[in-house]
Design a protein around this motif. Structure first.
Motif, PDB file in Angstrom:
ATOM      1  N   MET A   1       0.830  -1.210   0.000  1.00 43.15           N
ATOM      2  CA  MET A   1       0.000   0.000   0.000  1.00 43.15           C
ATOM      3  C   MET A   1       0.862   1.257   0.000  1.00 43.15           C
ATOM      4  O   MET A   1       0.620   2.211  -0.746  1.00 43.15           O
ATOM      5  CB  MET A   1      -0.890  -0.005   1.237  1.00 43.15           C
ATOM      6  N   ALA A   2       1.888   1.234   0.844  1.00 41.99           N
ATOM      7  CA  ALA A   2       2.765   2.393   0.941  1.00 41.99           C
ATOM      8  C   ALA A   2       3.428   2.683  -0.394  1.00 41.99           C
ATOM      9  O   ALA A   2       3.555   3.844  -0.802  1.00 41.99           O
ATOM     10  CB  ALA A   2       3.809   2.162   2.025  1.00 41.99           C
TER      11      ALA A   2
ATOM     12  N   ALA B   1       0.957   4.334  -2.745  1.00 40.41           N
ATOM     13  CA  ALA B   1       0.708   5.708  -2.344  1.00 40.41           C
ATOM     14  C   ALA B   1       1.906   6.587  -2.672  1.00 40.41           C
ATOM     15  O   ALA B   1       1.751   7.713  -3.139  1.00 40.41           O
ATOM     16  CB  ALA B   1       0.402   5.777  -0.856  1.00 40.41           C
ATOM     17  N   PHE B   2       3.115   6.050  -2.452  1.00 39.56           N
ATOM     18  CA  PHE B   2       4.316   6.813  -2.786  1.00 39.56           C
ATOM     19  C   PHE B   2       4.359   7.161  -4.258  1.00 39.56           C
ATOM     20  O   PHE B   2       4.704   8.278  -4.646  1.00 39.56           O
ATOM     21  CB  PHE B   2       5.576   6.013  -2.427  1.00 39.56           C
TER      22      PHE B   2
ATOM     23  N   LEU C   1       1.895   7.530  -6.364  1.00 38.54           N
ATOM     24  CA  LEU C   1       0.944   8.610  -6.634  1.00 38.54           C
ATOM     25  C   LEU C   1       1.476   9.934  -6.104  1.00 38.54           C
ATOM     26  O   LEU C   1       1.400  10.963  -6.767  1.00 38.54           O
ATOM     27  CB  LEU C   1      -0.397   8.299  -5.982  1.00 38.54           C
ATOM     28  N   LEU C   2       2.029   9.869  -4.907  1.00 36.75           N
ATOM     29  CA  LEU C   2       2.545  11.084  -4.284  1.00 36.75           C
ATOM     30  C   LEU C   2       3.608  11.714  -5.157  1.00 36.75           C
ATOM     31  O   LEU C   2       3.595  12.920  -5.403  1.00 36.75           O
ATOM     32  CB  LEU C   2       3.120  10.735  -2.912  1.00 36.75           C
TER      33      LEU C   2
ATOM     34  N   PHE D   1       2.127  13.486  -8.170  1.00 32.13           N
ATOM     35  CA  PHE D   1       1.531  14.803  -7.898  1.00 32.13           C
ATOM     36  C   PHE D   1       2.584  15.837  -7.515  1.00 32.13           C
ATOM     37  O   PHE D   1       2.463  17.005  -7.823  1.00 32.13           O
ATOM     38  CB  PHE D   1       0.447  14.697  -6.828  1.00 32.13           C
ATOM     39  N   LEU D   2       3.633  15.364  -6.831  1.00 34.00           N
ATOM     40  CA  LEU D   2       4.722  16.273  -6.487  1.00 34.00           C
ATOM     41  C   LEU D   2       5.338  16.862  -7.735  1.00 34.00           C
ATOM     42  O   LEU D   2       5.634  18.053  -7.815  1.00 34.00           O
ATOM     43  CB  LEU D   2       5.812  15.504  -5.730  1.00 34.00           C
TER      44      LEU D   2
ATOM     45  N   THR E   1       2.829  19.281  -9.694  1.00 30.89           N
ATOM     46  CA  THR E   1       2.308  20.458  -9.008  1.00 30.89           C
ATOM     47  C   THR E   1       3.025  21.729  -9.422  1.00 30.89           C
ATOM     48  O   THR E   1       4.245  21.774  -9.450  1.00 30.89           O
ATOM     49  CB  THR E   1       2.456  20.294  -7.490  1.00 30.89           C
TER      50      THR E   1
ATOM     51  N   PRO F   1       1.669   4.081   5.460  1.00 27.99           N
ATOM     52  CA  PRO F   1       0.702   4.414   4.414  1.00 27.99           C
ATOM     53  C   PRO F   1      -0.171   5.603   4.779  1.00 27.99           C
ATOM     54  O   PRO F   1      -0.454   6.449   3.921  1.00 27.99           O
ATOM     55  CB  PRO F   1      -0.148   3.153   4.296  1.00 27.99           C
TER      56      PRO F   1
ATOM     57  N   VAL G   1       1.793   8.780   4.204  1.00 26.02           N
ATOM     58  CA  VAL G   1       1.975   9.035   2.785  1.00 26.02           C
ATOM     59  C   VAL G   1       0.669   9.476   2.156  1.00 26.02           C
ATOM     60  O   VAL G   1       0.639  10.403   1.339  1.00 26.02           O
ATOM     61  CB  VAL G   1       2.537   7.779   2.098  1.00 26.02           C
ATOM     62  N   PHE G   2      -0.418   8.851   2.556  1.00 29.06           N
ATOM     63  CA  PHE G   2      -1.717   9.249   2.008  1.00 29.06           C
ATOM     64  C   PHE G   2      -2.037  10.696   2.358  1.00 29.06           C
ATOM     65  O   PHE G   2      -2.578  11.435   1.535  1.00 29.06           O
ATOM     66  CB  PHE G   2      -2.831   8.336   2.522  1.00 29.06           C
TER      67      PHE G   2
ATOM     68  N   LEU H   1       0.058  13.138   2.821  1.00 26.30           N
ATOM     69  CA  LEU H   1       0.819  13.972   1.900  1.00 26.30           C
ATOM     70  C   LEU H   1       0.201  13.945   0.513  1.00 26.30           C
ATOM     71  O   LEU H   1       0.059  14.965  -0.152  1.00 26.30           O
ATOM     72  CB  LEU H   1       2.261  13.470   1.818  1.00 26.30           C
ATOM     73  N   LEU H   2      -0.195  12.750   0.107  1.00 29.13           N
ATOM     74  CA  LEU H   2      -0.771  12.590  -1.225  1.00 29.13           C
ATOM     75  C   LEU H   2      -1.998  13.464  -1.387  1.00 29.13           C
ATOM     76  O   LEU H   2      -2.134  14.195  -2.363  1.00 29.13           O
ATOM     77  CB  LEU H   2      -1.139  11.124  -1.438  1.00 29.13           C
TER      78      LEU H   2
ATOM     79  N   PHE I   1      -1.129  17.172  -1.795  1.00 24.49           N
ATOM     80  CA  PHE I   1      -0.667  17.585  -3.122  1.00 24.49           C
ATOM     81  C   PHE I   1      -1.762  17.460  -4.167  1.00 24.49           C
ATOM     82  O   PHE I   1      -1.823  18.241  -5.114  1.00 24.49           O
ATOM     83  CB  PHE I   1       0.572  16.788  -3.525  1.00 24.49           C
ATOM     84  N   MET I   2      -2.647  16.478  -3.983  1.00 17.97           N
ATOM     85  CA  MET I   2      -3.752  16.361  -4.926  1.00 17.97           C
ATOM     86  C   MET I   2      -4.633  17.597  -4.874  1.00 17.97           C
ATOM     87  O   MET I   2      -5.108  18.095  -5.893  1.00 17.97           O
ATOM     88  CB  MET I   2      -4.600  15.132  -4.619  1.00 17.97           C
TER      89      MET I   2
END
Lengths: 200, 157
Positions: free
Chosen positions: A14-15, A18-19, A21-22, A25-26, A29, B21, B24-25, B27-28, B31-32
């Motif tokens: 999961m992490a 998520a990373f 996706l993060l 977006f980083l 942006t 998680p 991280v979510f 942060l996600l 930014f979203m």
């Protein structure tokens, strides 16, 4: 009757998802921060009524195509424009302006109400210099307005104005707006732009 | 006396990563939410001049005009003369009125009368081009403009 427990889903990845996706977006942006110098263009008119303005009440800033600056018939560096504009606006030649702290030179502007700054530019002037000049002239007005609002109300004009614009202002907004109007009336921004002339 | 024997193999206990998680979510989502995907593809150079006596632009009522020399990858095709861009295509000075009224019609109706034109002009552009644009804006009666600038000031006091 063996009740089998449902096997747990492995959430270890999961992490990672998520990373991923993060990071996407980083990278994409762009935090927009559009700020600028606001202006109002004169409305279109077929016939301009001739206005009688004394020459001493106009401060002419001319920028030529080599980006040299002529202010009030003197060749000037961009650094000196602000001070020159401040002393022109703050002059108070006819003595009707009791808050002016200028030299009261009769050869310069009568009072801030009448003082007009005109920017003339060439078609080949660079936009960078043009904006720098505009910025310095706005700075001159802001300096004087800050000085007066500090004296009358004890706050800085520009700070309160931007606080209201961003919605961060604490206190009575309407009353503050009225105060800002009052300050603006003391030093009305009369900045005109002459049409850029064609260079020979 | 085995009670007092230390456990063998005193390895460090693994750090619990169960909340990773969540972090991280968080942060996600941040930014979203703040992300604005750039709508217009830049066809012209955009190095904005610096100024510090600035006001904020109200996003919901603004139309943008970009101007400058064509970006490096379009140089061969379009030359190095200053050009105007609206939306994601080059616009001729004579087609400006049409392009602008089209851009204005995309705003919500209540704000169309209060439209502010954001001019994003490269610092190497000539003022002449800007002058032509302003003349057209006056024709269209879109008289509120804002010269978008970068923060800072090159002028030393």
């Amino acid at each position: 009757m063996g009740r089998r427990a449902t096997p747990e889903v492995n959430a270890g990845s999961m992490a990672d998802i998520a990373f991923l996706l993060l990071i996407f977006f980083l990278v994409t942006t762009t935090i927009e921060k559009d700020k600028g110098i606001a202006r109002q263009l004169p409305p279109k008119q077929d016939e301009q009524p001739p206005v009688d303005i004394k020459e001493k009440n106009i401060f002419v800033v001319t920028v030529n195509k080599e980006d040299q600056i002529l202010a009030d018939n003197e060749l000037m560096d961009i650094q000196d424009i602000r001070q020159a504009a401040i002393s022109f606006l703050d002059n108070g030649g006819d003595g009707s302006c009791d808050y002016c702290k200028g030299e009261k030179d009769i050869a310069s502007s009568d009072n801030p109400e009448k003082a007009i700054i005109t920017v003339k530019s060439d078609r080949e002037t660079s936009y960078k210099t043009y904006i720098q000049v505009q910025n310095e002239l706005v700075a001159a007005y802001n300096f004087l307005r800050n000085r007066e609002s500090e004296r009358l109300f004890g706050f800085e004009f520009t700070k309160v104005k931007s606080a209201i614009a961003t919605g961060d202002f604490k206190g009575n907004e309407e009353r503050a707006q009225a105060k800002l109007k009052e300050i603006q009336a003391l030093f009305p921004m009369k900045l005109s732009e002459a049409e850029a002339k064609k260079s020979q | 006396m085995s009670k007092f024997n230390k456990k063998k193999g005193g390895e460090l206990p693994a750090v619990n990563t169960a909340s990773l998680p969540d972090i991280v979510f968080m942060l996600l989502f941040f930014f979203m939410v703040v992300t604005v995907l750039r709508k217009d593809n830049m066809l012209v150079q955009q190095k904005l001049p610096k100024a510090d006596q600035v006001e904020k632009l109200k996003k919901d009522r603004s139309v943008f005009i970009y101007a400058g020399k064509p970006s490096s990858r379009y140089k061969e095709k379009f030359g190095t003369e200053g050009k105007i861009q609206i939306g994601d295509k080059y616009t001729d000075i004579n087609a400006l009125e049409f392009a602008l009224s089209e851009a204005r019609s995309k705003l919500i109706p209540e704000l169309q009368g209060k439209v502010v034109v954001g001019l994003k002009v490269d610092e190497q552009t000539n003022v002449g081009l800007l002058q032509d644009v302003k003349e057209k804006l006056r024709d269209l009666n879109m008289v509120k403009i804002i010269y978008i600038t970068a923060p800072g000031n090159d002028v030393q006091q």
